[in-house]
Design a protein around this motif. Structure first.
Motif, PDB file in Angstrom:
ATOM      1  N   GLY A   1       0.817  -1.216   0.000  1.00 37.30           N
ATOM      2  CA  GLY A   1       0.000   0.000   0.000  1.00 37.30           C
ATOM      3  C   GLY A   1       0.846   1.259   0.000  1.00 37.30           C
ATOM      4  N   LEU A   2       1.936   1.247   0.789  1.00 34.50           N
ATOM      5  CA  LEU A   2       2.844   2.394   0.800  1.00 34.50           C
ATOM      6  C   LEU A   2       3.501   2.600  -0.560  1.00 34.50           C
ATOM      7  N   ILE A   3       3.871   1.491  -1.202  1.00 32.37           N
ATOM      8  CA  ILE A   3       4.484   1.591  -2.541  1.00 32.37           C
ATOM      9  C   ILE A   3       3.492   2.191  -3.530  1.00 32.37           C
ATOM     10  N   ALA A   4       2.233   1.725  -3.476  1.00 34.08           N
ATOM     11  CA  ALA A   4       1.211   2.263  -4.392  1.00 34.08           C
ATOM     12  C   ALA A   4       1.022   3.753  -4.174  1.00 34.08           C
ATOM     13  N   GLU A   5       1.062   4.192  -2.895  1.00 38.66           N
ATOM     14  CA  GLU A   5       0.922   5.617  -2.606  1.00 38.66           C
ATOM     15  C   GLU A   5       2.110   6.394  -3.151  1.00 38.66           C
ATOM     16  N   GLU A   6       3.326   5.808  -3.048  1.00 40.01           N
ATOM     17  CA  GLU A   6       4.507   6.460  -3.612  1.00 40.01           C
ATOM     18  C   GLU A   6       4.406   6.591  -5.123  1.00 40.01           C
ATOM     19  N   VAL A   7       3.878   5.535  -5.783  1.00 38.18           N
ATOM     20  CA  VAL A   7       3.725   5.574  -7.240  1.00 38.18           C
ATOM     21  C   VAL A   7       2.772   6.686  -7.634  1.00 38.18           C
ATOM     22  N   ARG A   8       1.645   6.788  -6.892  1.00 42.83           N
ATOM     23  CA  ARG A   8       0.701   7.874  -7.187  1.00 42.83           C
ATOM     24  C   ARG A   8       1.372   9.224  -7.009  1.00 42.83           C
ATOM     25  N   GLY A   9       2.197   9.304  -5.974  1.00 39.69           N
ATOM     26  CA  GLY A   9       2.894  10.557  -5.747  1.00 39.69           C
ATOM     27  C   GLY A   9       3.858  10.903  -6.862  1.00 39.69           C
ATOM     28  N   ARG A  10       4.559   9.884  -7.388  1.00 37.43           N
ATOM     29  CA  ARG A  10       5.484  10.132  -8.507  1.00 37.43           C
ATOM     30  C   ARG A  10       4.727  10.552  -9.752  1.00 37.43           C
ATOM     31  N   HIS A  11       3.579   9.890  -9.994  1.00 42.59           N
ATOM     32  CA  HIS A  11       2.765  10.307 -11.139  1.00 42.59           C
ATOM     33  C   HIS A  11       2.316  11.752 -10.979  1.00 42.59           C
ATOM     34  N   ALA A  12       1.904  12.086  -9.765  1.00 46.91           N
ATOM     35  CA  ALA A  12       1.452  13.462  -9.530  1.00 46.91           C
ATOM     36  C   ALA A  12       2.603  14.447  -9.674  1.00 46.91           C
ATOM     37  N   ALA A  13       3.806  14.027  -9.240  1.00 48.98           N
ATOM     38  CA  ALA A  13       4.962  14.931  -9.301  1.00 48.98           C
ATOM     39  C   ALA A  13       5.343  15.276 -10.724  1.00 48.98           C
ATOM     40  N   GLN A  14       4.988  14.399 -11.682  1.00 48.50           N
ATOM     41  CA  GLN A  14       5.306  14.667 -13.075  1.00 48.50           C
ATOM     42  C   GLN A  14       4.394  15.732 -13.676  1.00 48.50           C
ATOM     43  N   GLU A  15       3.299  16.057 -13.013  1.00 54.83           N
ATOM     44  CA  GLU A  15       2.359  17.043 -13.531  1.00 54.83           C
ATOM     45  C   GLU A  15       2.781  18.452 -13.116  1.00 54.83           C
ATOM     46  N   GLU A  16       2.167  19.428 -13.777  1.00 54.22           N
ATOM     47  CA  GLU A  16       2.511  20.817 -13.498  1.00 54.22           C
ATOM     48  C   GLU A  16       2.114  21.210 -12.081  1.00 54.22           C
ATOM     49  N   ASP A  17       0.986  20.695 -11.597  1.00 58.34           N
ATOM     50  CA  ASP A  17       0.505  20.991 -10.245  1.00 58.34           C
ATOM     51  C   ASP A  17       0.261  19.675  -9.529  1.00 58.34           C
ATOM     52  N   PRO A  18       1.287  19.105  -8.863  1.00 56.80           N
ATOM     53  CA  PRO A  18       1.140  17.777  -8.259  1.00 56.80           C
ATOM     54  C   PRO A  18      -0.003  17.683  -7.258  1.00 56.80           C
ATOM     55  N   GLY A  19      -0.178  18.710  -6.419  1.00 61.67           N
ATOM     56  CA  GLY A  19      -1.249  18.658  -5.433  1.00 61.67           C
ATOM     57  C   GLY A  19      -2.625  18.589  -6.067  1.00 61.67           C
ATOM     58  N   LYS A  20      -2.817  19.381  -7.093  1.00 60.51           N
ATOM     59  CA  LYS A  20      -4.108  19.382  -7.792  1.00 60.51           C
ATOM     60  C   LYS A  20      -4.343  18.058  -8.494  1.00 60.51           C
ATOM     61  N   PHE A  21      -3.305  17.499  -9.108  1.00 58.89           N
ATOM     62  CA  PHE A  21      -3.463  16.215  -9.800  1.00 58.89           C
ATOM     63  C   PHE A  21      -3.764  15.096  -8.807  1.00 58.89           C
ATOM     64  N   ARG A  22      -3.110  15.119  -7.627  1.00 58.14           N
ATOM     65  CA  ARG A  22      -3.348  14.091  -6.628  1.00 58.14           C
ATOM     66  C   ARG A  22      -4.803  14.136  -6.152  1.00 58.14           C
ATOM     67  N   GLU A  23      -5.341  15.322  -6.003  1.00 56.23           N
ATOM     68  CA  GLU A  23      -6.742  15.454  -5.597  1.00 56.23           C
ATOM     69  C   GLU A  23      -7.677  14.954  -6.696  1.00 56.23           C
ATOM     70  N   ALA A  24      -7.350  15.265  -7.954  1.00 54.13           N
ATOM     71  CA  ALA A  24      -8.173  14.771  -9.066  1.00 54.13           C
ATOM     72  C   ALA A  24      -8.119  13.249  -9.150  1.00 54.13           C
ATOM     73  N   LEU A  25      -6.945  12.673  -8.911  1.00 53.10           N
ATOM     74  CA  LEU A  25      -6.815  11.219  -8.934  1.00 53.10           C
ATOM     75  C   LEU A  25      -7.675  10.582  -7.849  1.00 53.10           C
ATOM     76  N   ARG A  26      -7.706  11.200  -6.660  1.00 53.51           N
ATOM     77  CA  ARG A  26      -8.535  10.671  -5.577  1.00 53.51           C
ATOM     78  C   ARG A  26     -10.015  10.697  -5.959  1.00 53.51           C
TER      79      ARG A  26
END
Length: 1145
Positions: free
Chosen positions: A120-145
């Motif tokens: 589960g921690l690894i999956a959360e890290e992967v989501r974070g890396r995907h979000a970090a590749q976007e222009e606004d990681p915080g906004k993308f992470r919220e959209a993914l949720r």
């Protein structure tokens, strides 16, 4: 970082690790030698070992192990390069998990719990890396949720990007969010207590367009087969529309035509697709199309700069693109100045001193003693270093290739005009030997040098040729010669006049950069000729059939030398690229190439055309040509609106123009005029064909508008093209290539050539006219249109596939065409779901199984969706008429049904087999339903041992990829000849007729009958007449048991009499021991077989005695409602199951 738990059998193997911290469940260890004094021997040994290993194999110096008390196995769950990094993970484990683990009674549960947490921690890290590749990681992470919350799709359904927009329902807008993932487009809105959400698979999108209406100033319209939706009020509509088009195009190429269209390797891995990658791929596609580079080239750097242009005596601003093997420059206005420098031609790339007039200059020196100056380069240091490293690697590979080739050539001496491959043949006839040698003799001169057509007025043509040659020599002096010459509007005017014959082959090689391919692949073609000659397959048969149809009026192809050269080029290419093999119209193109280029050069020109300049044109379904026809239709609407308005069916015009694109006008124009078009094609690519097609329609717009039918429009265009001439062909006959396709009209056109040429249109004027009127058509615009229209073409092919499948199945079923169509959609969706969310191997196997070879001897393939066992069971649960009361027994019956339907024994069920089963359940009478149930309880559907059915109970097979057996590689080479194929077809037809004859069903033994009764009991659960049905089946069961017992007693008495007779014969033995042994065994088999059996007819007759059972099986069922219910549940059911599988794996 956290790691997927990996087993370690020995916690301290070879004393390579030192424990720093420990508790009951975890160990923090350090690699021995890391951070220790260098004097210790073990530290030196381990340090040396880690130093020798490369960067990918080196072990991180710190790690955390999960240990279970009393177990010899531990698991590595985290690692790090520094102690501080690993201590963070250690502290998290101590504070969050350690106290919770003490409550577990079973220590094995501790390991499962911790491993689940780490994943589960690894999956959360992967989501974070995907979000970090976007222009606004915080906004993308919220959209993914939100995307995961609202649509509950498996985690492998990767979100690419999202947009805030309005979705229109009639005149009512709904503000919400548009989520774009790798396989779907999803919309969610919640306003004033009303929720609106829907999910649209890209595989269902048939058309994308931008529209403007009264309420929506600018909107995106998405069409599917069922409905259309409009989205507007985007902050950046251009960007959103581009991403939507790209995702739909990539998904359809990956899902609908993975066997045909070229798709970049990055895009074949959906998990790697991001918005940034899509932008990079769009730019790469544009660069490949603009410079006509090989499809495998990767784009590395893009930089703004200025290049010194000697002809203009100034610096020209533009963009530098660097790829694996090329430096490419294009001016800011596309087409004004283009420069292409192959790295193989480059000697050095050096930085010069920067001044105020020449900031950040770079000098690129090439082998022809020329140098190119680039200035105003940002990040010059990194760019030069990257280019220099690639240049050194390329030069080293080329020098190694050259040295090996030189060693091979040192044993042979070349011939001046041709070289021959000698084969050991068994022929004694001199003519056959001479023909065999001719077939394998590679010409080293263009055919035109030996077979020049002598035309009337050739003296004037020679003077025109000399004028053109002088103009080109002047151009070479000013702009350079070779691949890296400057390509400007001046060369465009020279090409429009027609390239002189003496330079045509050279310039075709230069403009297409086939010369670089030839230079880097010395000896490749000769090797292909050696390998391909003597092989017979379908491609070679088609080539032989078309050889004498290629420019039949030209003397070069009325001679065995020309025919043999054409055979070699086409056969070698079919051997090089079996995915394309041979396609009609390639013979015409190759013939023209051979006239003006040497044979090996003609081969590489053909490679350039088929693989770079006309991508996807020559695959099995000519997808690329059809896409360009669809693009041509839209260009007609854009550029010739009056013609589009008066001609109701523009598709009729595009169907006429298909041969223009496939043969580059060679089949419709007089030969000399058509060759001028080929000149323009090698300079401008497909853009030249679009422009010329538009100007042909524009010139004839008035007549086409007045035409009454398609036939008249075709005659107008044909007559006009026949009269298009050139300075060189004022008295020349019509195109030899046109004679191949329009033999009947050639005699009529020849009479027209006797008339004065005042009414003829000059090809140079026509080409210049096309540049003046439609020269603003850009490669970027064409690529965007191709991306959109490829969606329509692929979906049109998919509709044709569906129509063919339904037409084949309709005669065999009784369900309505509407229901059959809906069932097909369910079947296809089930296949796609595996491609969406299955593992990579499962997706690849499912897609490979979808492409069905009708016959091993045929080259064409048809798309035929098939389901493996887990896919079938999912669809079975949605559509089965009698779900039953026991999940376990329903699963057993589903497995038996799959085994029964799998007639090919390849673990795959076709749509035809599935539709036949469903039709029996819902549309057939009682007799056929009972017959189906009966067959489910006898072999092969029922295994010999229900207690251990290896196929049905094996979890590996139930979740594994679909099995698809291909022929061994050695068998593919053994191709049958045509007569053998016909014999095989006749034998197959005879077998099919035998299959159609209905055979009696085998008898059912007592164990099988018990299973049959168990299934019947499970069917009645939940029925309103449940008690009556149970009583009726009990009566029938008792009756059938009595029938079986009576037959058993009859057989038993008969066997007693037989045994007495055998005893009386025992005193007179007449057989040898082996025979008597076999006779005894067979007697035992016969007695065991006849212990207790009943037939299908006896069971059916018994069931008919109970009216309750008759009513149950004859009760009409609503298939339409069942299908509608299945559509609602299919996604949620499969998504939930696959999500559960991913979590447990």
């Amino acid at each position: 970082m956290w790691l997927n738990p990996e087993e370690v059998l020995l916690k301290n193997a070879l004393k390579l690790w030192v424990t720093e911290r420990s508790n009951q469940f975890f160990l923090l260890q350090r690699r021995r030698g890391h951070g220790e004094p260098t004097s210790r021997f073990t530290g030196l040994l381990v340090g040396a070992l880690d130093t020798v290993l490369d960067s990918n194999a080196r072990v991180a110096p710190f790690r955390i192990l999960l240990q279970v008390p009393g177990s010899q196995i531990s698991w590595v769950i985290a690692s790090g390069a520094a102690l501080d990094e690993v201590k963070k993970h250690w502290d998290w484990l101590v504070h969050n998990l350690l106290h919770s683990l003490s409550v577990f009674e079973n220590k094995e549960d501790v390991a499962s719990f911790v491993k689940g947490k780490v994943k589960g921690l690894i999956a959360e890290e992967v989501r974070g890396r995907h979000a970090a590749q976007e222009e606004d990681p915080g906004k993308f992470r919220e959209a993914l949720r939100k995307f995961e919350l609202h649509f509950s799709l498996p985690s492998s359904e990767k979100l690419v990007t999202h947009y805030s927009c309005c979705c229109w329902k009639g005149r009512v807008p709904r503000q919400g969010f548009l989520f774009l993932s790798i396989n779907h487009m999803a919309f969610y809105s919640f306003l004033l207590g009303k929720e609106v959400k829907f999910l649209v698979p890209w595989a269902e999108v048939t058309r994308l367009e931008r529209v403007s209406t009264g309420l929506m100033t600018d909107a995106i319209r998405v069409n599917t087969r069922k409905r259309q939706r409009e989205f507007s009020m985007f902050l950046n509509l251009d960007e959103a529309f581009g991403v939507i088009c790209q995702l739909a195009d990539v998904a359809l190429r990956r899902l609908l035509d993975s066997e045909g269209l070229e798709l970049d390797r990055v895009l074949q891995q959906p998990a790697r697709i991001t918005k940034r990658i899509l932008e990079e791929q769009a730019l790469r596609e544009y660069v490949l199309a603009l410079f006509r580079l090989p499809r495998g080239e990767r784009l590395h750097e893009v930089a703004s700069c200025s290049v010194w242009t000697p002809h203009a005596r100034c610096h020209t601003a533009g963009t530098l693109y660097t790829t694996d093997s090329y430096l490419c420059f294009s001016s800011r206005e596309e087409g004004n100045c283009i420069l292409l420098i192959p790295l193989l031609e480059v000697l050095s790339i050096e930085k010069a001193e920067s001044t105020s007039l020449l900031p950040n200059p770079v000098i690129v020196s090439v082998r022809t003693k020329k140098a190119f100056q680039l200035i105003e380069l940002q990040d010059r240091e990194e760019l030069v270093e990257s280019l220099s490293s690639r240049l050194r690697a390329l030069q080293w590979r080329h020098s190694m290739f050259r040295s090996s080739k030189d060693r091979k050539r040192s044993v042979s001496s070349p011939t001046p005009y041709y070289y021959t491959f000698y084969y050991d043949t068994g022929y004694s006839d001199e003519e056959e030997i001479e023909e065999q040698v001719l077939r394998n003799t590679v010409n080293s001169e263009a055919l035109m040098t030996a077979f020049h057509q002598n035309r009337p007025g050739s003296n004037g043509n020679n003077s025109m040729e000399q004028v053109k040659e002088r103009l080109w020599e002047d151009h070479f002096t000013e702009f350079g010669r070779g691949v890296h010459m400057f390509r400007t509007e001046k060369i465009q005017r020279l090409v429009a006049m027609g390239i002189p014959e003496s330079l045509r082959g050279e310039l075709w090689m230069t403009l297409s950069d086939a010369s670089s391919e030839l230079e880097s692949h010395q000896g490749y073609y000769t090797g292909l000729v050696q390998k391909s000659m003597g092989h017979n397959n379908l491609a070679t048969e088609e080539i032989e059939r078309d050889l004498h149809r290629s420019l039949p009026d030209h003397p070069a192809f009325q001679n065995p030398t020309g025919i043999a050269a054409l055979r070699r080029v086409l056969t070698a290419y079919a051997h090089r690229n079996p995915k394309i093999g041979y396609c009609q119209s390639m013979n015409i193109l190759a013939s023209v190439l051979l006239l003006y280029a040497k044979e090996e050069e003609a081969f590489w020109l053909l490679v350039a055309v088929c693989e770079r300049m006309l991508p996807d044109y020559f695959n099995r379904r000519v997808i690329g040509a059809q896409v360009d026809q669809s693009v041509f239709e839209e260009l007609i609407r854009e550029r010739l609106p009056e013609l589009a308005e008066h001609v109701p069916e523009i598709s009729a015009l595009s169907s006429v123009s298909l041969s223009w694109f496939l043969t580059l006008f060679l089949s419709v124009l007089p030969f000399q005029s058509a060759v001028c078009v080929v000149d323009c094609f090698f300079f401008h690519g497909i853009k030249a064909i679009f422009q010329l097609g538009l100007v042909v329609l524009d010139v004839n717009a008035a007549q086409l508008t007045a035409s009454t039918d398609d036939g008249q429009a075709l005659m107008i265009l044909t007559s006009f093209l026949d009269q298009v001439g050139s300075e060189e062909s004022s008295c020349s006959p019509s195109s030899p290539a046109a004679a191949e396709l329009t033999t009947s009209s050639s005699s009529g056109s020849s009479s027209n050539t006797d008339s004065p040429t005042a009414g003829r249109t000059n090809i140079t004027d026509l080409i210049n006219n096309s540049y003046e009127k439609f020269g603003d058509l850009t490669v970027r615009h064409i690529e965007k249109l191709r991306c959109r229209h490829r969606i329509q073409v692929l979906q049109a092919h998919e509709d044709t596939t569906k129509e063919n499948a339904l037409r084949l199945v309709t005669p065999d079923v009784s369900m309505s065409p509407e229901n059959l169509s809906e069932v097909y959609d369910l079947f296809k969706t089930e296949h796609f779901i595996s491609l969406y969310w299955g593992d990579s191997s499962s997706a690849a196997a499912a897609e490979a199984a979808a492409w069905h070879y009708s016959d091993s001897s045929r080259s064409f393939m048809e798309r035929q969706y098939r389901l493996d066992r887990p896919q079938f069971k999912s669809l079975y649960g949605l559509l089965v008429l009698w779900p039953g009361d026991s999940n376990q027994h329903s699963d057993t019956v589903a497995n038996r049904t799959f085994t029964l339907l799998d007639q090919g024994c390849n673990n795959l069920v076709t749509f035809r087999e599935f539709a036949g089963w469903l039709d029996t359940l819902y549309c057939e009478d009682l007799n056929e339903k009972i017959r189906l149930l009966y067959r489910l309880h006898i072999p092969p559907a029922l295994t010999e041992s229900e207690e251990d059915p290896s196929v049905m109970k094996n979890p590996l097979l139930s979740t594994n990829r679909p099995l698809y057996v291909n022929l061994p590689s050695g068998v593919e080479g053994e191709v049958k000849d045509y007569q053998d194929q016909l014999k095989q077809m006749l034998q197959d037809l005879a077998k099919e007729k035998e299959k159609d004859v209905e055979k009696p069903l085998p008898l059912m033994n007592q164990g099988q009958f018990i299973q049959f009764c168990k299934t019947l009991y499970s069917l009645f659960h939940g029925d309103p007449e449940e008690n009556d049905l149970f009583q009726a089946i009990a009566t029938v069961t008792s009756l059938v048991l009595q029938i079986g017992e009576a037959s058993h007693r009859g057989h038993s008495s008969g066997s007693d009499i037989t045994s007495q007779e055998e005893e009386t014969r025992g005193s007179h033995p007449t057989r040898v021991d082996g025979e008597s042994g076999r006779g005894d065994a067979s007697g035992e088999d016969r007695s065991s077989e006849k212990e207790w059996t009943v037939s299908y007819a006896q069971i059916l007759a018994s069931l008919l005695t109970e009216q309750a059972l008759v009513n149950f099986f004859e009760k009409p069922a609503d298939l339409s409602a069942k299908i509608a219910e299945a559509k609602e549940k299919q996604y949620q059911q499969r998504a939930g199951l696959l999500t559960l599988q991913h979590r447990t794996s």
